[in-house]
Design an enzyme around this catalytic site. Structure first.
Site, short mmCIF file in Angstrom:
data_model
loop_
_atom_site.label_atom_id
_atom_site.label_comp_id
_atom_site.label_asym_id
_atom_site.label_seq_id
_atom_site.Cartn_x
_atom_site.Cartn_y
_atom_site.Cartn_z
N LEU A 141 -16.90 -10.12 -39.22
CA LEU A 141 -15.58 -10.72 -39.08
C LEU A 141 -14.69 -9.66 -38.44
O LEU A 141 -14.82 -8.48 -38.77
CB LEU A 141 -15.00 -11.14 -40.43
CG LEU A 141 -15.55 -12.41 -41.09
CD1 LEU A 141 -14.87 -12.63 -42.44
CD2 LEU A 141 -15.36 -13.63 -40.20
N ASP A 142 -13.80 -10.08 -37.58
CA ASP A 142 -12.91 -9.14 -36.91
C ASP A 142 -12.10 -8.34 -37.94
O ASP A 142 -11.87 -8.79 -39.06
CB ASP A 142 -11.93 -9.87 -35.99
CG ASP A 142 -12.64 -10.65 -34.90
OD1 ASP A 142 -13.77 -10.27 -34.54
OD2 ASP A 142 -12.06 -11.64 -34.42
#
Length: 243
Positions: A101-102
């Site tokens: 996930l960013d």
């Protein structure tokens, strides 16, 4: 099948770099034969020895983490930033995140030491749905939402069809809350999809991964998956391959 040095590292014998040195030095055997090549892959049935000592595989473990914003989806960071494994200081196994996930994205993140399981979920044919809720700039029109549903042409190809729902809008601040359901896992895909229709993401959260959600967890908290939850994910990931 996983690379030999990775299996050695996950068993806690040595770091991956040190494991590579052990292989090159001829100190590792697979099924009784010395291996000196780094590209060799092994499976769960292979017998591995390091310095003449049989390798005992780690017990597989599976965790769900409510990843906060401002955390790196990795086991280490050369800039000293917080990483997802920092939330598991008492776990003896060498776990790592499934996908990513960013940095600025929060939500469901899986971590495990089961490479086969991780690769199954991340395989391009996997049909495990990922549900995102995005706060975006502006109010997307019905046609733009349909564009997301049909697939958006990005620099790395057109995205697969998605499910989209406009949850709410704030006319005063000119923002909207949109739910997007996809089963792909390209780098920064959700943000790039909204950029492509002219509505940049201001805030992003992954609410669900397959059958798993964040119910009962606060940001930074985690739980161990039950055998049933692990089995459900395997079934979802294998669904398309068995068609």
């Amino acid at each position: 099948m996983e690379r030999l040095q990775k299996v050695i590292a996950h068993a806690g014998i040595a770091s991956r770099r040190k494991a590579e040195e052990l292989i090159l030095d001829g100190r590792v055997k697979v099924n009784g034969s010395v291996v000196k090549e780094l590209g060799v892959k092994v499976g769960s049935s292979d017998k591995i020895e390091v310095n003449g000592i049989p390798l005992e595989g780690e017990e597989p473990v599976y965790f769900l983490l409510y990843k906060p914003r401002g955390v790196i989806s990795s086991v280490s960071d050369d800039k000293g930033r917080k990483v997802v494994t920092d939330y598991f200081p008492h776990i003896e196994q060498r776990i790592y995140p499934v996908g990513r996930l960013d940095y600025d994205t929060s939500g469901v993140m899986l971590l495990t030491n089961d490479g086969e399981f991780a690769n199954l979920l991340m395989h391009p044919s996997s049909e495990v749905e990922k549900v995102y809720v995005a706060k975006v700039k502006g109010v997307p029109s019905k046609e733009k939402l349909r564009t997301l549903e049909r697939g958006v042409l990005l620099e790395d190809g057109k995205t697969a069809p998605a499910k989209v729902k406009l949850l709410s809008l704030d006319k005063k601040n000119e923002t909207s809350i949109v739910e997007l359901i996809i089963h792909e896992g390209r780098n920064r895909q959700v943000r790039r999809m909204f950029d492509a229709i002219g509505h940049p993401v201001l805030k992003l959260k992954r609410e669900r991964y397959g059958t798993l959600n964040l119910h009962g967890l606060n940001a930074g908290e985690s739980k161990e998956l039950t055998p049933h939850e692990v089995k459900q994910l395997r079934v979802l990931a294998m669904k398309k391959r068995n068609k």
